[in-house]
Scaffold this active site. Structure first.
Site, PDB file in Angstrom:
ATOM      1  N   ASN A 279       0.848  -1.190   0.000  1.00 49.93           N
ATOM      2  CA  ASN A 279       0.000   0.000   0.000  1.00 49.93           C
ATOM      3  C   ASN A 279       0.885   1.242   0.000  1.00 49.93           C
ATOM      4  OD1 ASN A 279       0.568   0.746   2.892  1.00 49.93           O
ATOM      5  ND2 ASN A 279      -0.435  -1.227   3.236  1.00 49.93           N
TER       6      ASN A 279
ATOM      7  N   ILE B 228      -3.307  -8.075  13.544  1.00 49.41           N
ATOM      8  CA  ILE B 228      -2.404  -7.805  14.670  1.00 49.41           C
ATOM      9  C   ILE B 228      -3.116  -7.046  15.779  1.00 49.41           C
ATOM     10  CG2 ILE B 228      -0.246  -6.690  15.366  1.00 49.41           C
ATOM     11  CD1 ILE B 228       0.703  -7.048  12.442  1.00 49.41           C
TER      12      ILE B 228
ATOM     13  N   LYS C 232      10.438 -15.957 -10.856  1.00 52.56           N
ATOM     14  CA  LYS C 232       9.630 -14.870 -11.392  1.00 52.56           C
ATOM     15  C   LYS C 232       8.544 -15.413 -12.317  1.00 52.56           C
ATOM     16  CE  LYS C 232       9.808 -10.745 -14.288  1.00 52.56           C
ATOM     17  NZ  LYS C 232      10.632  -9.905 -15.181  1.00 52.56           N
TER      18      LYS C 232
ATOM     19  N   ASP D 149      -4.070  -6.636   4.569  1.00 55.88           N
ATOM     20  CA  ASP D 149      -5.096  -7.566   5.058  1.00 55.88           C
ATOM     21  C   ASP D 149      -4.975  -8.951   4.427  1.00 55.88           C
ATOM     22  OD1 ASP D 149      -6.358  -5.646   6.697  1.00 55.88           O
ATOM     23  OD2 ASP D 149      -7.416  -4.834   4.968  1.00 55.88           O
TER      24      ASP D 149
ATOM     25  N   PRO E  74      -2.972 -12.370   9.550  1.00 61.84           N
ATOM     26  CA  PRO E  74      -3.420 -12.210  10.942  1.00 61.84           C
ATOM     27  C   PRO E  74      -3.737 -10.744  11.221  1.00 61.84           C
ATOM     28  CG  PRO E  74      -1.039 -12.591  10.840  1.00 61.84           C
ATOM     29  CD  PRO E  74      -1.571 -12.859   9.475  1.00 61.84           C
TER      30      PRO E  74
END
Length: 391
Positions: free
Chosen positions: A208, A306, A288, A278, A304
């Site tokens: 992100n 957190i 590759k 997520d 997970p």
């Protein structure tokens, strides 16, 4: 709000004091100004009076009637004194106990923090007499903001240029925010920061746009407020903050989960500021993936959570989460606050990722929501940490 006294001396950079005053006023500080006689030949007192919205002081023997000893009252009024620009002359005066005008007299009379933002010709800057005077003043607690390299009025490119006005404001603002602030003294603090990367193959990954600036600002602020800080960070382009108890570099959400859970039980405060992915690819290709004519499908697994896991494990820890949303910001943040068993959540618009500034909501419950306008992330870090209410 804090009171800042600006001393303007007769260096060519005196005109930049106007920008410093403007920035401080926009941040809500009370500002008063003392100018030397030489400074008034470079920028007018009227300009600085207009920006500061206060009378500018120049002459020790002003005939305007007053009912107090001004150099004493100004010295006591200020929470911090900033000399910008600080010339070779003013440093030499103070170092040698000379108080022959309003500014040098106020400096000699104050017991508050005094910052000299240096600006002068490069040969003066490198003069050993200046170096001796600076070292002498440092022993008495005076503080110095080093000059930058740049194009100087003497037509050379060298060190001696006044540091950028925004940086000067940040330096003194940090001093004001941390001075006598012992809220976190001795507290063990866990902070997660940055983004995570979920590898697809040796070249590609899912991630992100988080820069990590907010998390790193929180770590710096927590250290300055006396905390023993463990910073767990995903990939960023930021310098590791000084004074950390421990720095843990991770890449994936799973690595961050394992590192955070490992130390969570031993901390007093946990701040989950990282932008954790997520989902992750269900399978990782050790080679590759080659481009083909058909579409590529990547199956994703949940990572997970957190913050949710820390909320389940929480005993006496104060737990803070972050919610970067694009819509229904308060509603979504309140849902996360309850679901993840948080003490506080900081909500903001996700479009502010990668910016140096942010505007946030500090939420403790539906009836306790504080809105903070756009400000530097370093300043917001102090505002967030000052909201912590330890039992």
């Amino acid at each position: 709000m804090k009171n800042i006294l600006i001393g303007v001396t007769g260096g060519i950079a005196a005109y930049k004091s106007a920008n410093i005053i403007s920035k401080l006023k926009k941040r809500g500080y009370n500002v008063k100004v003392i100018m030397t006689e030489n400074a008034t030949k470079i920028i007018t007192p009227l300009a600085l009076e207009t920006l500061s919205r206060n009378r500018v002081y120049v002459d020790m023997w002003d005939k305007t009637p007053h009912f107090e000893v001004e150099h004493i009252s100004l010295a006591e009024w200020a929470d911090l004194v900033l000399i910008a620009p600080a010339t070779y002359n003013i440093v030499g005066k103070v170092a040698n106990g000379i108080a022959d005008d309003m500014l040098s007299t106020v400096i000699s009379a104050t017991v508050k923090p005094v910052y000299f933002a240096l600006a002068m010709n490069v040969n003066m800057y490198n003069n050993p007499i200046l170096k001796e005077n600076i070292e002498k003043l440092k022993k008495y607690g005076y503080k110095f903001i080093e000059a930058d390299e740049g194009f100087l009025a003497c037509n050379v490119n060298a060190k001696g240029r006044l540091k950028d006005e925004e940086e000067i404001v940040e330096i003194i603002e940090n001093d004001l925010n941390t001075n006598n602030n012992t809220l976190l003294k001795g507290k063990k603090i866990l902070i997660t920061a940055g983004r995570t990367e979920e590898p697809i193959d040796p070249v590609r990954y899912l991630s992100n746009r988080s820069s990590g600036q907010m998390g790193y600002s929180l770590a710096k602020a927590a250290v300055k407020m006396g905390g023993q800080v463990t910073l767990i960070s995903g990939p960023t382009n930021l310098e590791i903050p000084e004074g950390l108890k421990e720095f843990v570099q991770v890449r994936s959400a799973q690595e961050m989960y394992e590192a955070a859970i490992k130390v969570f039980s031993s901390v007093d405060i946990a701040v989950a500021c990282a932008a954790v992915a997520d989902y992750k690819p269900k399978t990782y290709s050790t080679e590759k993936i080659k481009k083909k004519d058909e579409d590529l499908t990547i199956v994703l697994d949940r990572n997970p959570d957190i913050l949710f896991e820390m909320g389940k494990l929480k005993k006496n820890q104060y737990l803070i989460g972050f919610a970067a949303e694009t819509q229904n910001i308060i509603e979504n943040a309140l849902g996360k606050l309850k679901k993840k068993n948080l003490d506080m959540i900081v909500a903001n618009n996700a479009h502010n990722m990668q910016k140096k500034t942010n505007e946030i909501l500090i939420i403790k419950d539906k009836n306790n929501i504080k809105e903070l306008p756009e400000e530097s992330k370093e300043k917001l870090a102090y505002s967030i940490l000052n909201e912590i209410n330890l039992k």
